[in-house]
Design an enzyme around this catalytic site. Structure first.
Site, PDB file in Angstrom:
ATOM      1  CE  LYS A 191      61.854  17.918  20.474  1.00  0.00           C
ATOM      2  NZ  LYS A 191      63.003  17.027  20.343  1.00  0.00           N
ATOM      3  NE  ARG A 226      63.129  15.939  26.953  1.00  0.00           N
ATOM      4  CZ  ARG A 226      63.508  17.099  26.407  1.00  0.00           C
ATOM      5  NH1 ARG A 226      62.696  18.114  26.386  1.00  0.00           N
ATOM      6  NH2 ARG A 226      64.687  17.225  25.860  1.00  0.00           N
ATOM      7  NE  ARG A 236      71.579  21.406  19.518  1.00  0.00           N
ATOM      8  CZ  ARG A 236      70.432  20.864  19.925  1.00  0.00           C
ATOM      9  NH1 ARG A 236      69.328  21.058  19.228  1.00  0.00           N
ATOM     10  NH2 ARG A 236      70.392  20.117  21.003  1.00  0.00           N
ATOM     11  NE  ARG A 287      69.876  16.285  25.208  1.00  0.00           N
ATOM     12  CZ  ARG A 287      70.178  17.132  24.222  1.00  0.00           C
ATOM     13  NH1 ARG A 287      71.420  17.348  23.897  1.00  0.00           N
ATOM     14  NH2 ARG A 287      69.227  17.751  23.570  1.00  0.00           N
TER      15      ARG A 287
HETATM   16  P1  AMP Z   1      65.833  20.434  25.217  1.00  0.00           P
HETATM   17  O1  AMP Z   1      66.316  21.810  24.892  1.00  0.00           O
HETATM   18  O2  AMP Z   1      64.364  20.250  24.940  1.00  0.00           O
HETATM   19  O3  AMP Z   1      66.676  19.360  24.581  1.00  0.00           O
HETATM   20  O4  AMP Z   1      65.974  20.255  26.801  1.00  0.00           O
HETATM   21  C1  AMP Z   1      67.226  20.352  27.431  1.00  0.00           C
HETATM   22  C2  AMP Z   1      67.186  19.647  28.767  1.00  0.00           C
HETATM   23  O5  AMP Z   1      66.205  20.267  29.619  1.00  0.00           O
HETATM   24  C3  AMP Z   1      66.799  18.177  28.736  1.00  0.00           C
HETATM   25  O6  AMP Z   1      67.908  17.341  28.449  1.00  0.00           O
HETATM   26  C4  AMP Z   1      66.264  17.974  30.133  1.00  0.00           C
HETATM   27  O7  AMP Z   1      67.312  17.897  31.082  1.00  0.00           O
HETATM   28  C5  AMP Z   1      65.537  19.297  30.410  1.00  0.00           C
HETATM   29  N1  AMP Z   1      64.109  19.228  29.985  1.00  0.00           N
HETATM   30  C6  AMP Z   1      63.530  20.043  29.060  1.00  0.00           C
HETATM   31  N2  AMP Z   1      62.224  19.763  28.939  1.00  0.00           N
HETATM   32  C7  AMP Z   1      61.971  18.742  29.799  1.00  0.00           C
HETATM   33  C8  AMP Z   1      60.801  17.996  30.131  1.00  0.00           C
HETATM   34  N3  AMP Z   1      59.627  18.234  29.530  1.00  0.00           N
HETATM   35  N4  AMP Z   1      60.911  17.014  31.052  1.00  0.00           N
HETATM   36  C9  AMP Z   1      62.074  16.761  31.679  1.00  0.00           C
HETATM   37  N5  AMP Z   1      63.226  17.419  31.405  1.00  0.00           N
HETATM   38  C10 AMP Z   1      63.185  18.418  30.473  1.00  0.00           C
END
Ligand code: AMP
Length: 264
Positions: free
Chosen positions: A54, A133, A172, A214
């Protein structure tokens, strides 16, 4: 939707390269500040399991559309490097959830989004990456956008088979110096950052234990958003197989095929 047609400006190598400056890190100088509600604004929600690419697509879409890329995960990670006095209480409380791979509570996420309102209001539009999310976050976003008269253009769902997702996440690496994101494979192991020679690190939440948490959180909380946006006639499904440029081309074609008029 008329956009930048010059593919050389949207092409990327396999890794996404150094992270571009983000508006929310640079006092909003990346968010175009014309009147909200412009028909040219591109307002997208990017959906898809962790690891589908993404953020790479968001960067390409940002160059194509001029919209502001807002990633809640990046906001949380960037906040970690700020001195404690400069972190908002919402950012402070997000860290412990994030390190375990768990979702940050909805109310905390919405506080962070409201702190970034200038990104949502920019006349170029926005690309929401990693947010919403949960259905509760999607409903809160819908209320917020209705109040601000900022209709969504589409919600793009990137799809990839689970085996490929796990392989991408495990390989990654992020450069500790330039913050570039690179993909390691068995055939091309990376020792140092190909862009600047910096030390490559694995994100805490890309470790196997956190990946499992996750993925479970994604299936339980985020997958229902596919139906949520389908019901609102906003869903665009894109295969995330192939190179970033191929995925971007599919996305452009799908968006250009949509009616010009946007709606919530
Ligand atoms: P990402 O970089 O989008 O994979 O986000 C990394 C981590 O940040 C996730 O595993 C969650 O712990 C937290 N996180 C990011 N965005 C959200 C969201 N919209 N709702 C809840 N947790 C989030």
């Amino acid at each position: 939707m008329k956009r930048n047609k010059d593919r050389s400006k949207t092409a990327v190598s396999k890794s996404s390269g150094p992270a571009n400056d983000r508006a929310w890190l640079n006092a909003g100088d990346d968010c175009r500040s014309g009147p909200p509600g412009s028909s040219e604004a591109c307002r997208l929600v990017l959906l898809g399991a962790p690891g589908v690419g993404k953020s790479t697509q968001a960067e390409l879409l940002r160059r194509w559309s001029g919209a502001c890329h807002l990633s809640t995960g990046e906001v949380f990670r960037a906040a970690k490097n700020l001195p404690p006095g400069q972190r908002s209480p919402a950012m402070e409380s997000a860290f412990k959830f994030m390190a375990r791979g768990e979702l940050v509570p909805d109310a905390t996420v919405m506080d962070v989004i409201c702190e970034q309102m200038r990104c949502l209001r920019g006349s170029g539009g926005f690309l929401l990456d990693g947010f919403p999310r949960t259905v509760a976050q999607a409903e809160a976003l819908e209320r917020l956008l209705a109040k601000e008269n900022l209709p969504l253009t589409a919600a793009i769902d990137y799809q990839l088979p689970i085996e490929q997702i796990v392989e991408r996440l495990a390989g990654r690496r992020v450069c500790s110096n330039c913050k570039g994101v690179f993909q390691m494979t068995a055939k091309s192991p990376l020792k140092v950052c190909p862009a600047c020679g910096g030390k490559l690190e694995q994100r805490e939440d890309d470790r196997p234990e956190a990946i499992r948490v996750r993925m479970a959180a994604y299936h339980k909380s985020t997958e229902p958003l596919i139906e949520y946006y389908r019901e609102r006639d906003l869903l665009v499904t894109i295969s995330a197989e192939g190179s970033p440029a191929e995925i971007m081309q599919r996305t452009e074609e799908a968006l250009e095929a949509r009616p010009h008029v946007t709606h919530l």
